[in-house]
Design a protein around this motif. Sequence first.
Motif, PDB file in Angstrom:
ATOM      1  N   VAL A  50       9.074  16.528   5.106  1.00  0.00           N
ATOM      2  CA  VAL A  50       9.985  17.232   4.200  1.00  0.00           C
ATOM      3  C   VAL A  50      11.342  16.527   4.187  1.00  0.00           C
ATOM      4  CG1 VAL A  50      11.191  19.392   3.740  1.00  0.00           C
ATOM      5  CG2 VAL A  50       8.822  19.429   4.494  1.00  0.00           C
ATOM      6  N   ALA A  51      11.796  16.201   2.992  1.00  0.00           N
ATOM      7  CA  ALA A  51      13.088  15.542   2.817  1.00  0.00           C
ATOM      8  C   ALA A  51      14.118  16.460   2.176  1.00  0.00           C
ATOM      9  CB  ALA A  51      12.921  14.279   1.962  1.00  0.00           C
ATOM     10  N   VAL A  52      13.668  17.371   1.301  1.00  0.00           N
ATOM     11  CA  VAL A  52      14.555  18.347   0.651  1.00  0.00           C
ATOM     12  C   VAL A  52      13.889  19.707   0.769  1.00  0.00           C
ATOM     13  CG1 VAL A  52      15.667  19.045  -1.496  1.00  0.00           C
ATOM     14  CG2 VAL A  52      15.423  16.623  -0.985  1.00  0.00           C
ATOM     15  N   ASN A  53      14.650  20.701   1.169  1.00  0.00           N
ATOM     16  CA  ASN A  53      14.106  22.030   1.378  1.00  0.00           C
ATOM     17  C   ASN A  53      14.921  23.067   0.614  1.00  0.00           C
ATOM     18  OD1 ASN A  53      14.341  24.681   3.381  1.00  0.00           O
ATOM     19  ND2 ASN A  53      12.269  23.933   3.076  1.00  0.00           N
ATOM     20  N   GLY A  54      14.244  23.829  -0.232  1.00  0.00           N
ATOM     21  CA  GLY A  54      14.884  24.954  -0.912  1.00  0.00           C
ATOM     22  C   GLY A  54      15.940  24.563  -1.916  1.00  0.00           C
ATOM     23  N   ALA A  55      15.738  23.453  -2.623  1.00  0.00           N
ATOM     24  CA  ALA A  55      16.738  23.014  -3.603  1.00  0.00           C
ATOM     25  C   ALA A  55      16.824  24.008  -4.753  1.00  0.00           C
ATOM     26  CB  ALA A  55      16.380  21.636  -4.139  1.00  0.00           C
TER      27      ALA A  55
END
Length: 247
Positions: A50-55
């Motif tokens: 995971v690189a971006v969470n909850g954008a």
Amino acid sequence: MSAVAAVAGCRSNETTGPVTGTAPTAAFVRVVQAISDASGGVDLAFNGTVAVNGAPFGSYTPAASGTYARAPVKPQLTLSATGSTTPFYDKPASTLAANAPYTIVALGRLTPGAAPAATATVLADTTTAANGAVLVRVFNALSYIDAPTGSKVDVYVYPQGAQRPSAPDATALAFNAAAPYLTRTGGNFIIDVFQAGAPSDRPPLFSASFAGGPAAVRTVILLDPVATAQPGTSAYVGSALVLSDQN
């Protein structure tokens, strides 16, 4: 929204100007979340990490315009609604090459049965403008006007204080498509967005402004209204997110 951290974080001294041979095993990316009905946000992973969470809708990561983060070269790119175990996009991103900058746009609709369906697009960015010109590129992430096929729009880009041209700079720009970089000179500019074929002497769907300047490069993402906006209200128009392809 978290920063792009699991893929080696933001560049430090590499955030301006052309991307050079400083990361022979990494590409440089930023992520735009243009899915208006993703109420819980969107997660992005490279090769399962995971690189971006909850954008949230309308956001971009890294959060400084003109800044990119390292990403694996030619990764498996997976995007999911936050909290969902079923990705809406899970494909190899074969275009990601070492030292090159890219914008990844999540767009479409996540609501079951709604069209156009959520997907992702990888745009190759330019970080240099020849001879001090201003370059501006427009990407159409609008789905709300004539769904299920998405929204075709006419786009005008002209100097602030000038009269809108009679002919659009991008004609019938389709959903999930980018116009070629336009070359301009000067400082401040207006972008007017019309439904495709609408007369140019009427008010646009919406407008945005951006600053140019010598050797500036801009990417403009046309965004849907927020999912809660009601037709006929002032909120139901859309907006434009203006990003710098270099500081």
